[in-house]
Each structure stands twice: as C-alpha cells, then as structure tokens.
Write an enzyme that holds these catalytic residues in place. Structure first.
Site, PDB file in Angstrom:
ATOM      1  N   GLU A 125      16.037  77.325  35.822  1.00 33.86           N
ATOM      2  CA  GLU A 125      15.043  77.927  37.263  1.00 33.86           C
ATOM      3  C   GLU A 125      16.698  77.110  38.365  1.00 33.86           C
ATOM      4  OE1 GLU A 125      13.380  74.292  36.766  1.00 33.86           O
ATOM      5  OE2 GLU A 125      13.258  73.939  38.208  1.00 33.86           O
ATOM      6  N   CYS A 431      52.857  46.684  46.631  1.00 30.94           N
ATOM      7  CA  CYS A 431      53.184  45.405  45.973  1.00 30.94           C
ATOM      8  C   CYS A 431      54.529  44.936  45.751  1.00 30.94           C
ATOM      9  CB  CYS A 431      52.147  44.474  45.162  1.00 30.94           C
ATOM     10  SG  CYS A 431      52.402  45.099  43.420  1.00 30.94           S
TER      11      CYS A 431
HETATM   12  S1  IVH Z   1      15.352  68.732  37.969  1.00 28.33           S
HETATM   13  C1  IVH Z   1      15.955  63.728  35.575  1.00 28.33           C
HETATM   14  N1  IVH Z   1      15.501  70.574  38.754  1.00 28.33           N
HETATM   15  O1  IVH Z   1      19.837  68.694  41.110  1.00 28.33           O
HETATM   16  C2  IVH Z   1      16.346  64.497  36.317  1.00 28.33           C
HETATM   17  N2  IVH Z   1      16.639  68.773  39.463  1.00 28.33           N
HETATM   18  O2  IVH Z   1      22.892  67.012  39.968  1.00 28.33           O
HETATM   19  C3  IVH Z   1      15.102  65.906  37.176  1.00 28.33           C
HETATM   20  N3  IVH Z   1      18.393  68.948  41.357  1.00 28.33           N
HETATM   21  O3  IVH Z   1      19.024  64.426  41.451  1.00 28.33           O
HETATM   22  C4  IVH Z   1      16.173  66.765  38.018  1.00 28.33           C
HETATM   23  N4  IVH Z   1      17.641  71.217  41.697  1.00 28.33           N
HETATM   24  O4  IVH Z   1      18.349  66.210  43.145  1.00 28.33           O
HETATM   25  C5  IVH Z   1      16.266  68.812  38.811  1.00 28.33           C
HETATM   26  N5  IVH Z   1      15.650  72.300  40.108  1.00 28.33           N
HETATM   27  C6  IVH Z   1      16.194  71.081  39.972  1.00 28.33           C
HETATM   28  C7  IVH Z   1      17.181  70.845  41.181  1.00 28.33           C
HETATM   29  C8  IVH Z   1      17.283  69.317  40.852  1.00 28.33           C
HETATM   30  C9  IVH Z   1      18.231  70.653  42.588  1.00 28.33           C
HETATM   31  C10 IVH Z   1      18.541  68.016  42.177  1.00 28.33           C
HETATM   32  C11 IVH Z   1      18.400  67.050  41.763  1.00 28.33           C
HETATM   33  C12 IVH Z   1      19.099  65.582  41.207  1.00 28.33           C
HETATM   34  C13 IVH Z   1      20.530  66.991  41.036  1.00 28.33           C
HETATM   35  C14 IVH Z   1      21.575  66.801  39.674  1.00 28.33           C
END
Ligand code: IVH
Length: 707
Positions: A125, A431
């Site tokens: 996705e 330094c």
């Molecule tokens: S899954 C356990 N799915 O990307 C992690 N994150 O770089 C669950 N993000 O902190 C995250 N689109 O803010 C997930 N389709 C998506 C996402 C997504 C954007 C962001 C999210 C995450 C960051 C990590």
C-alpha cells in the site's frame, strides 16, 4: 439556523451562530453523555462541532467562555498533555531497491522457517507522507487521539482530532477497546489553497503538505485545526480488546466498514515479484494521486505470522517501507564546516547556497567523512568516479524523506579554475587536540575527551536526554548555558548532582539570574534529586559510550543485574581476555566492537574517575528482569545448537529471552543449559565435557511449558 458560508458571515451573525451552536451542542452532549439517549445523529453532531470550530477560527475574538471546542478531551493551555501509548507506535525499516525487498522476503521466510516455495502473501500500500496518529475508541467512542511522539509517549491531540472530518467520533460494531492508527495528511489542492489563504492573511505558509498537516494537527487551539483541511487514512491498529480479523487485508477492510478512509491502492501480493510490480504501479500514479506519498509499505498479510515475527527494538519484522528514490537538486558548495560530536567524531557539513529539494529549502548537507570528500570509500575504492568535493563546486544534493540531505555528486565542468582540494583537519577545530583516525574507522576523532568542549557538551546533552537521565528543566539549552558558567559550571555529569550544594555555597544566586526565579531554581534542584535513583540500564546508556545504545545498555544491565557486579565484570574483562571477557562477548547482542568500547571506556583513567564521581551521587537500581515469575529458565544462560524443527532459531531465542533467559552463542562454564537439535556438533560435545544439562527441542519446549 440557515447555513451561511463562513467566509460570508458578518461578526454579528457569527456571534449569534456561536451562541446557538454552544446551546445545541451542549444539549446534544447532555443527551448523549448524561442520559445515554442521543438526540441527533453522530454525523450531525460532528458537523455542528466542525462548524463551530471553523467559525471560531475565523472570528477568534468571538470564541465563547463556554465554547464546545474546549469541552472535548484534555485542556491544553500550556502545551499538549502527554499520553503513554498502550501499544508502542513504531516506525518502519526502509528498503531502497528491489534487492532489499527480495532480502526482506528471504529474512521473513527464514525467521518463520518457511521454504522459498511456501505460499506467503504480503499487502502492499502507499506510504502516506503525513504524520501518524493513534485514535483510541472505548465502547465505540473516540476518547483519545495521540501523535506518535517518541513512540512510547505521544501528545494528546484529542480535541483537534474531533475536528477532522474523516475521523468518526462514534463507531458502531467496534471492539470495546480499539486503537486505530493511521496518517493525517493534506491533499495537494487543500495545501495550495491553505497557503494562499495564509499568505493573503499575512500568516505563516508551509513548505510542504506534510508540514502543513503536522502544523495544523499540533495546534493548541482546536479551532485552528478545525479550519484546516486535514484528512486521515487508517492503516494499522494498537490496543484491541478483540482481534479485528485474521489477516491484515481483512482487518483494514473492517476499519473501512467502521467508517475510516483506507487506501484504495492496497493490493495483496504473493511474493516479491508481485510486490515490485505493485510498487511500479503506485510509483507511476504518484504524481496524479493528489496527495504526497514517499514509498510503498509491504506487510505480511497473515496476522498470526505477524505475531510470530514480532518486533526489533523500533521496527516490526513483518513490514518494510520501500522508499521512492530521493529528490535531487544542484547548488553551489559555499563552505565545509566541521562539527564535533559526542564521541569526538569530526563530521564535515556542507554549507550550501540554499536550494529547494522536493519542496524543502536545503542549506546544509552531510558530507559523511574525509574519504567521502576525497572521492573514495573506506577501502580506497573510488566513489563518484573518484571525483573529490571542493569548496566552490556545483554539487548535487538529495534528500529522501526525513533523512539529512546529502551531497551526492559534483559537476566538474563547473569547477572554478582556482579551486583547491579540501584538506581535512588533523586537529580538533574545537579544542586543538590531535584528531586521530584509527585503523578500520572511517571517521577521524578528536582525542580531547572531556577536555574538548564540543564533546563534553554533546555528552552532557546526551546524559540529560529523555531516554537517559531525562531531567526536567535541564535540556540541551541549559547544558550549553551551564557548561560555560563561571560560577556554577557543569563540565561533567557528576557536576549536575552537586549543582544545588555549589549554588548554596555561592549564596543561592541562581534564583536571581536572568531567566531564573526561586521556583524554577527549586524545581531544577528537585528534578535533579528525583534522578539520584536511576535504573542501571539508563545509567549505562546515559554514559554515552560509543556503540552502547539504549537496547544494548538494557541488555547488559539485565545480564549483570546490578552495577557492582557489572563493574567487577568489566574490570575483569580488561585486556580483552579471560572468563569475564568471554562472558561479555557471549551476550547475544553484544559484539566484540561494543565490548571493546565498553571495556576501554572503563579502563581509561579519566573517564573511569568521572564515572566514579557520578556514581557516588547515585543510587543505582538493579535491572528489572523480564516478567518471569514462574519461568524455569529465568536468569539461566541457554545455548541453542543444531537444527530446531518446530521453530526457527530466532523465535527460540526471542521466547527464551521473554522468559528471562540469557541466550548465548557459545558454550562455556557459565552455560546452564544447551538445547541441541539434530546435527549439533562441537557445542553439544563441549556441553557434555563440561557436564552441562542438554535437552532436545521437545525437552526444551516441555521445560518452558510450550508442548
Ligand atoms: S504501518 C508498526 N503503513 O510511516 C508500524 N505506516 O516510516 C506501523 N506510514 O510511523 C506503520 N503510511 O507514520 C504504515 N501505509 C502505511 C503508512 C505508514 C505512512 C508512516 C507511519 C510510520 C512511518 C514509518
């Protein structure tokens, strides 16, 4: 009341409508919360609140004392309140090319013990470029919204979340506890219109939609958030009282059925070939989506497998973000500055003629190290076809997501005739101490230690940082101030704990200084006192020893349990040999490089004396063992060898550690138990020679109650 376009409202009309809305929403609240008999639909309620907030945003002076905007969630007068996440909000590890994705698939299969041909599906996705938000629903009502913060504690933005159209206030058919996680973002069209409105009103404009979304959500006044066109995609969850489904795809389907927007470009892919094809499809549509995305996220679809895969310290093993290639621009390199970090590393920084790269103005970029400037890697192999980087050059700058911009290339055809090769300093610019480059190290380091002000200040900043001593009122700014203070200097961590007595000896003058008062000085001393009792892991991390990060510090602390035992073992490991050395490098997760760094730090006289001065002021709490009340293997050192048939080695290790065992890679006299599968060789033999208890896999599973 007829709905006039908010832009067309006169002040008198706005005041009348706010009064009306306060009454109607107040009645709806009473019906809903007190009598449990809602009189209007959720959608009508949401619409009223949004309109109220939008009118307040346009006429801030008309905001009423009894404004409905202030009646939801926490009041946020002095900034946001902090909320701990029931389930940590993690980030994703990144992949940058096709090979990384194939490796991801291989590592998932390996962890799960699946062969190359076993079916294994992933969802793919878009990775939305916004900011993540966690929405907590209890009995179907939105009770809390929190930003990610540091992953463990976020900012309470509940009142703001209520104003976002795509976030339902009420759900029907949801589990009693449901935390929905996703991304708040702004569409390109809304972003452009917002910036136009802002600049017409003489207000702040935003560099890109992500900043606009973050700046709009993180507003102390929810009315401002309400007036900003924010959207929300749901893609994950936190705490749940009941599972949503068996697969990622079905779980997201349930979130969609509950009323959340989910991304329509999500696909189920049977392996890397399909994943990469979907990536290409999303990338091709990127420019026409109408909102920013910065890559594609792949997740193992089967939630039972996700659970088995679990997490590393900050990222899940079951997901990865495949980032789009970085954005590029050319500009002139005006100067090269050297910054000195906590471990003495001399880091070259490019000062650039400001240039916009993917919507963000960039004027600084990293140049990594001296080899990188010279045009080769640490092994002397040319990079950029061997082109060096010189002040005055035209350089290509790139950035990817939040990563620090980098200088990628040089245009030799535009190099000034009189340019000179850059000479990397061999003395510390802060330094004057010699800056040495040890064999095998890509980085040149200042040898000044704590006499180097840059190192000392960076070490102190690290020491007081949130994951270390986390002293309220003593942050990076105060550390800089106290470092140079003629009356009350803080030059090393121990000085923090003598601050109050030194101030007393100095006629309690701190409270009379500019920016300080009786209360703030008192609060600081109290906050310092509160940290005299400190956990072993935190203390070790706070010392800022090279290679010893937070996870490693905690691992070491759990292994040695208390500080005196650890000190004795580190002392015993001097010279990098003997049983204490073997014990240290035998800790799974502590490599030789880390172990050497740790032992060397404690063996260095000045550093050791500074640590001792510090510890004299502290009460170091023993490490907490994992929850292992009934664990038969708590505190035992276990070695796995041979082939395991019912689980992979990684899983076996994770389980053993969760039960409080220490998993070691080698058998020694300190080993308590060896689990030997078919094909076990020298380790099983050594265990037999040493008379160490040895079990087969079933015996082990029986022991830990997993059969
Ligand atoms: S899954 C356990 N799915 O990307 C992690 N994150 O770089 C669950 N993000 O902190 C995250 N689109 O803010 C997930 N389709 C998506 C996402 C997504 C954007 C962001 C999210 C995450 C960051 C990590």
């Amino acid at each position: 009341m007829a709905q006039t376009d908010i832009d067309a409202l006169t002040e008198a009309e706005a005041a009348a409508e706010l009064e009306h809305l306060a009454r109607v929403i107040g009645e709806a609240n009473a019906a809903y919360h007190s009598r449990d008999e809602p009189e209007i639909s959720d959608a009508e309620y949401d619409a009223l609140k949004r309109r109220n907030a939008a009118i307040e945003a346009r006429f801030p002076d008309l905001k009423r004392e009894d404004s409905p905007s202030d009646q939801v969630g926490a009041t946020v007068a002095d900034g946001f309140s902090k909320v701990p996440h029931a389930v940590r909000m993690l980030s994703l590890s990144n992949a940058f090319d096709d090979e990384d994705i194939r490796e991801f698939d291989t590592s998932v299969r390996k962890y799960l013990g699946l062969g190359v041909d076993a079916p294994l599906a992933y969802t793919a996705e878009p990775k939305i470029d916004g900011l993540s938000l966690s929405l907590r629903y209890e009995d179907g009502r939105l009770v809390q919204a929190a930003t990610r913060g540091d992953g463990e504690v976020g900012e309470n933005v509940t009142a703001n979340a209520y104003t976002i159209a795509g976030i339902p206030a009420i759900l029907s058919g949801a589990p009693a506890v449901l935390e929905v996680r996703g991304e708040v973002y702004m569409s390109h069209a809304d972003f452009a219109a917002l910036n136009t409105r802002q600049s017409e009103a003489g207000g702040k404009t935003f560099a890109n939609p992500r900043n606009a979304a973050a700046g709009s959500l993180r507003q102390l006044d929810p009315a401002i958030t309400a007036a900003r066109p924010l959207r929300f995609f749901a893609y994950a969850w936190g705490e749940l009282s009941a599972p949503l489904a068996d697969t990622q795809q079905a779980a997201i389907g349930r979130l969609a059925a509950l009323g959340f927007q989910t991304n329509p470009l999500t696909a189920l892919c049977e392996g890397p070939v399909a994943m990469l094809a979907h990536y290409a499809q999303i990338e091709a549509q990127r420019a026409t989506l109408g909102y920013d995305i910065d890559g594609v996220v792949y997740k193992v679809d089967d939630l039972a497998l996700q659970q088995r895969l679990g997490f590393r310290s900050t990222t899940p093993r079951w997901a990865i973000a495949h980032k789009f290639p970085a954005e590029l621009a050319w500009t002139r390199l005006e100067a090269i500055d050297i910054q000195v970090g906590r471990t003495g590393a001399l880091s070259p920084v490019a000062r650039l003629q400001p240039v916009t790269v993917g919507g963000v103005v960039v004027s600084n970029a990293t140049l990594h190290n001296e080899d990188y400037i010279a045009g080769c890697d640490a092994n002397g192999i040319p990079i950029r076809d061997g082109k060096d980087i010189r002040v005055g050059d035209w350089v290509q700058v790139y950035r990817a997501g939040d990563v620090i911009p980098k200088v990628a290339d040089v245009d030799l055809s535009r190099r000034p005739d009189d340019s000179e090769a850059y000479v990397f300093p061999t003395t510390c610019p802060e330094c004057g101490s010699t800056a040495l480059r040890e064999e095998g190290d890509a980085v040149r380091r200042c040898t000044g230690g704590m006499i180097c002000p840059a190192q000392a200040v960076e070490k102190l900043k690290h020491f007081v940082s949130r994951k270390a001593f986390d002293i309220d009122g003593l942050g990076a700014k105060q550390v800089e101030m106290f470092y140079d203070d003629p009356d009350l200097p803080i030059r090393e961590p121990a000085d923090i704990f003598t601050l109050q007595s030194r101030d007393a000896a100095n006629l309690n003058r701190l409270k009379n200084r500019h920016g300080w008062g009786e209360q703030s000085a008192g609060n600081l001393f109290q906050a310092i006192d509160d940290k005299r009792r400190i956990g072993f892991g935190r203390l070790l991390f706070a010392l800022g020893i090279r290679h010893v990060g937070e996870a490693a510090a905690n691992l070491i602390a759990r292994t040695y349990v208390d500080w005196p035992q650890f000190e004795a073992a580190i002392g015993g490991a001097e010279g990098f040999d003997g049983p204490d050395w073997d014990g240290l490098i035998g800790i799974d997760g502590v490599g030789e490089v880390m172990a050497r760094s740790l032992v060397s730090a404690f063996a260095q006289e000045a550093e050791r004396a500074s640590i001792d001065r510090l510890v004299a002021h502290l009460e170091v709490q023993p490490a907490e063992r994992p929850r292992t009340e009934d664990s038969p293997v708590a505190g035992k050192t276990v070695v796995f060898t041979g082939t395991l048939e019912k689980m992979t080695r990684a899983e076996a290790k994770a389980r053993a550690e969760a039960l409080g065992a220490k998993v070691s890679g080698s058998v020694s006299a300190r080993t308590d138990l060896v689990v030997a599968g078919p094909g076990a060789g020298s380790k099983a033999k050594k265990a037999a020679d040493l008379g160490i208890e040895t079990l087969d896999e079933d015996g082990w599973l029986d022991l830990i109650g997993a059969l």
